[in-house]
Design a protein around this motif. Structure first.
Motif, PDB file in Angstrom:
ATOM      1  N   TYR A  36      58.896 -38.481 -36.000  1.00  9.64           N
ATOM      2  CA  TYR A  36      58.830 -37.036 -36.225  1.00  9.64           C
ATOM      3  C   TYR A  36      57.604 -36.713 -37.064  1.00  9.64           C
ATOM      4  CZ  TYR A  36      63.596 -37.297 -34.604  1.00  9.64           C
ATOM      5  OH  TYR A  36      64.712 -37.554 -33.850  1.00  9.64           O
ATOM      6  N   GLU A  37      56.877 -35.721 -36.609  1.00  5.68           N
ATOM      7  CA  GLU A  37      55.717 -35.235 -37.351  1.00  5.68           C
ATOM      8  C   GLU A  37      55.826 -33.719 -37.424  1.00  5.68           C
ATOM      9  OE1 GLU A  37      52.663 -38.638 -35.581  1.00  5.68           O
ATOM     10  OE2 GLU A  37      52.378 -36.543 -35.014  1.00  5.68           O
ATOM     11  N   VAL A  38      55.490 -33.165 -38.575  1.00 10.60           N
ATOM     12  CA  VAL A  38      55.502 -31.718 -38.742  1.00 10.60           C
ATOM     13  C   VAL A  38      54.173 -31.316 -39.348  1.00 10.60           C
ATOM     14  CG1 VAL A  38      56.602 -29.726 -39.824  1.00 10.60           C
ATOM     15  CG2 VAL A  38      58.001 -31.666 -39.085  1.00 10.60           C
ATOM     16  N   VAL A  39      53.483 -30.428 -38.643  1.00  7.98           N
ATOM     17  CA  VAL A  39      52.214 -29.915 -39.139  1.00  7.98           C
ATOM     18  C   VAL A  39      52.426 -28.443 -39.487  1.00  7.98           C
ATOM     19  CG1 VAL A  39      49.791 -29.470 -38.586  1.00  7.98           C
ATOM     20  CG2 VAL A  39      50.917 -31.534 -37.712  1.00  7.98           C
ATOM     21  N   ILE A  40      52.191 -28.109 -40.738  1.00  8.86           N
ATOM     22  CA  ILE A  40      52.361 -26.735 -41.216  1.00  8.86           C
ATOM     23  C   ILE A  40      50.984 -26.143 -41.484  1.00  8.86           C
ATOM     24  CG2 ILE A  40      53.293 -25.276 -43.053  1.00  8.86           C
ATOM     25  CD1 ILE A  40      55.449 -27.474 -43.471  1.00  8.86           C
ATOM     26  N   LYS A  41      50.758 -24.956 -40.910  1.00  7.84           N
ATOM     27  CA  LYS A  41      49.519 -24.215 -41.151  1.00  7.84           C
ATOM     28  C   LYS A  41      49.903 -22.784 -41.494  1.00  7.84           C
ATOM     29  CE  LYS A  41      46.635 -26.968 -38.105  1.00  7.84           C
ATOM     30  NZ  LYS A  41      45.847 -27.011 -36.875  1.00  7.84           N
ATOM     31  N   GLY A  42      49.925 -22.492 -42.780  1.00  8.30           N
ATOM     32  CA  GLY A  42      50.317 -21.153 -43.220  1.00  8.30           C
ATOM     33  C   GLY A  42      51.764 -20.867 -42.864  1.00  8.30           C
ATOM     34  N   LYS A  80      57.422 -18.865 -39.836  1.00  9.85           N
ATOM     35  CA  LYS A  80      58.199 -18.462 -41.009  1.00  9.85           C
ATOM     36  C   LYS A  80      58.430 -16.958 -40.921  1.00  9.85           C
ATOM     37  CE  LYS A  80      58.254 -20.611 -45.255  1.00  9.85           C
ATOM     38  NZ  LYS A  80      57.618 -21.092 -46.489  1.00  9.85           N
ATOM     39  N   GLU A  81      59.703 -16.576 -40.853  1.00  8.64           N
ATOM     40  CA  GLU A  81      60.098 -15.169 -40.790  1.00  8.64           C
ATOM     41  C   GLU A  81      61.027 -14.874 -41.953  1.00  8.64           C
ATOM     42  OE1 GLU A  81      61.738 -14.075 -36.974  1.00  8.64           O
ATOM     43  OE2 GLU A  81      60.006 -14.857 -35.892  1.00  8.64           O
ATOM     44  N   LYS A  82      60.674 -13.884 -42.729  1.00  7.82           N
ATOM     45  CA  LYS A  82      61.480 -13.485 -43.888  1.00  7.82           C
ATOM     46  C   LYS A  82      61.794 -14.677 -44.785  1.00  7.82           C
ATOM     47  CE  LYS A  82      63.449  -9.629 -41.357  1.00  7.82           C
ATOM     48  NZ  LYS A  82      64.631  -9.022 -40.794  1.00  7.82           N
ATOM     49  N   GLY A  83      60.782 -15.545 -44.956  1.00  8.13           N
ATOM     50  CA  GLY A  83      60.905 -16.676 -45.870  1.00  8.13           C
ATOM     51  C   GLY A  83      61.626 -17.898 -45.321  1.00  8.13           C
ATOM     52  N   LYS A  84      62.052 -17.862 -44.038  1.00  8.58           N
ATOM     53  CA  LYS A  84      62.765 -18.996 -43.447  1.00  8.58           C
ATOM     54  C   LYS A  84      62.042 -19.473 -42.193  1.00  8.58           C
ATOM     55  CE  LYS A  84      67.355 -18.039 -45.102  1.00  8.58           C
ATOM     56  NZ  LYS A  84      68.734 -18.303 -44.873  1.00  8.58           N
ATOM     57  N   TRP A  85      62.050 -20.795 -41.995  1.00  8.80           N
ATOM     58  CA  TRP A  85      61.468 -21.360 -40.792  1.00  8.80           C
ATOM     59  C   TRP A  85      62.404 -21.135 -39.616  1.00  8.80           C
ATOM     60  CZ3 TRP A  85      56.594 -22.327 -40.484  1.00  8.80           C
ATOM     61  CH2 TRP A  85      55.871 -22.681 -41.625  1.00  8.80           C
ATOM     62  N   LYS A  86      61.858 -20.557 -38.550  1.00  4.04           N
ATOM     63  CA  LYS A  86      62.613 -20.273 -37.328  1.00  4.04           C
ATOM     64  C   LYS A  86      61.865 -20.866 -36.141  1.00  4.04           C
ATOM     65  CE  LYS A  86      65.368 -17.057 -39.283  1.00  4.04           C
ATOM     66  NZ  LYS A  86      66.743 -16.770 -39.062  1.00  4.04           N
ATOM     67  N   MET A  87      62.609 -21.300 -35.152  1.00  2.00           N
ATOM     68  CA  MET A  87      61.971 -21.755 -33.922  1.00  2.00           C
ATOM     69  C   MET A  87      61.252 -20.573 -33.279  1.00  2.00           C
ATOM     70  SD  MET A  87      64.989 -24.208 -32.378  1.00  2.00           S
ATOM     71  CE  MET A  87      64.329 -24.100 -30.724  1.00  2.00           C
TER      72      MET A  87
END
Length: 191
Positions: free
Chosen positions: A141-147, A176-183
């Motif tokens: 598993y890899e997760v890349v976060i950009k902003g 990220k919507e309303k402070g939560k990560w969403k698909m």
């Protein structure tokens, strides 16, 4: 001997750090896992929406997207599925528009483009199989976060004799919507 031990320890720490996700990355991975479990429990509700229909005899082509039903589906997502948000609904709407355009371009096509697989679990197999596939402890598993966007990459487990280059990958976009990560869309193969 101390130098050798130090090198081995450094390599082990480096490998462990590379193999683990930080807390935010792990929350993204868990969101996807939670979605799959939610979908498994609610598969009947997801599949209850008649999102396309054939105008021919016995629901045969030409097909059309049932936009009123799609709106009911979008409302179901908003009210009942905490793992997706507006970006996901926008992506689904775009997929439906694409399918509808395919239906119009080839009205005799027998396959309902975009609806010929399990949309939510991303495959031809049952959810029981795909959950095992995507959540295997042997996956990478890899997760890349950009902003405010992120991508969860899932590298399937390697079978006996396979090399890293043989690993197949799938991805799930997040926002990220309303402070939560969403698909932000469903899971798709990266190839």
């Amino acid at each position: 001997m101390k130098k050798w031990t130090s090198i081995v320890c450094l390599l082990m720490l480096s490998f462990a750090a590379q193999a683990q996700l930080n807390a935010e990355q792990e929350s993204i991975r868990q969101t996807f896992f939670s979605f799959l479990k939610f979908y498994q429990k609610n598969e009947k509700a997801f599949n209850s929406f008649v999102l396309y229909k054939g105008k021919g005899k016995d629901n045969a082509p030409p097909y059309t997207v049932q936009w009123n039903e799609a709106e009911k589906y979008f409302n179901y997502l908003r009210k009942n599925v905490p793992y997706v948000g507006e970006a996901y609904i926008k992506a689904e709407r775009n997929h439906f528009k694409f399918s509808d355009s395919c239906f119009k371009d080839d009205p005799t096509e027998e396959i309902a483009v975009g609806f010929d697989y399990d949309r939510w679990a991303g495959g031809q197999e049952s959810i029981q199989y795909t959950i095992k596939w995507y959540t295997s402890s042997k996956n990478k598993y890899e997760v890349v976060i950009k902003g405010n966007t992120a991508t969860l990459r899932i590298g399937s487990e390697l079978y006996k004799g396979a090399e890293e280059k043989d690993r197949s990958w799938s991805f799930v976009p997040f926002v990220k919507e309303k402070g939560k990560w969403k698909m932000a869309d469903n899971v798709y193969p990266a190839d």
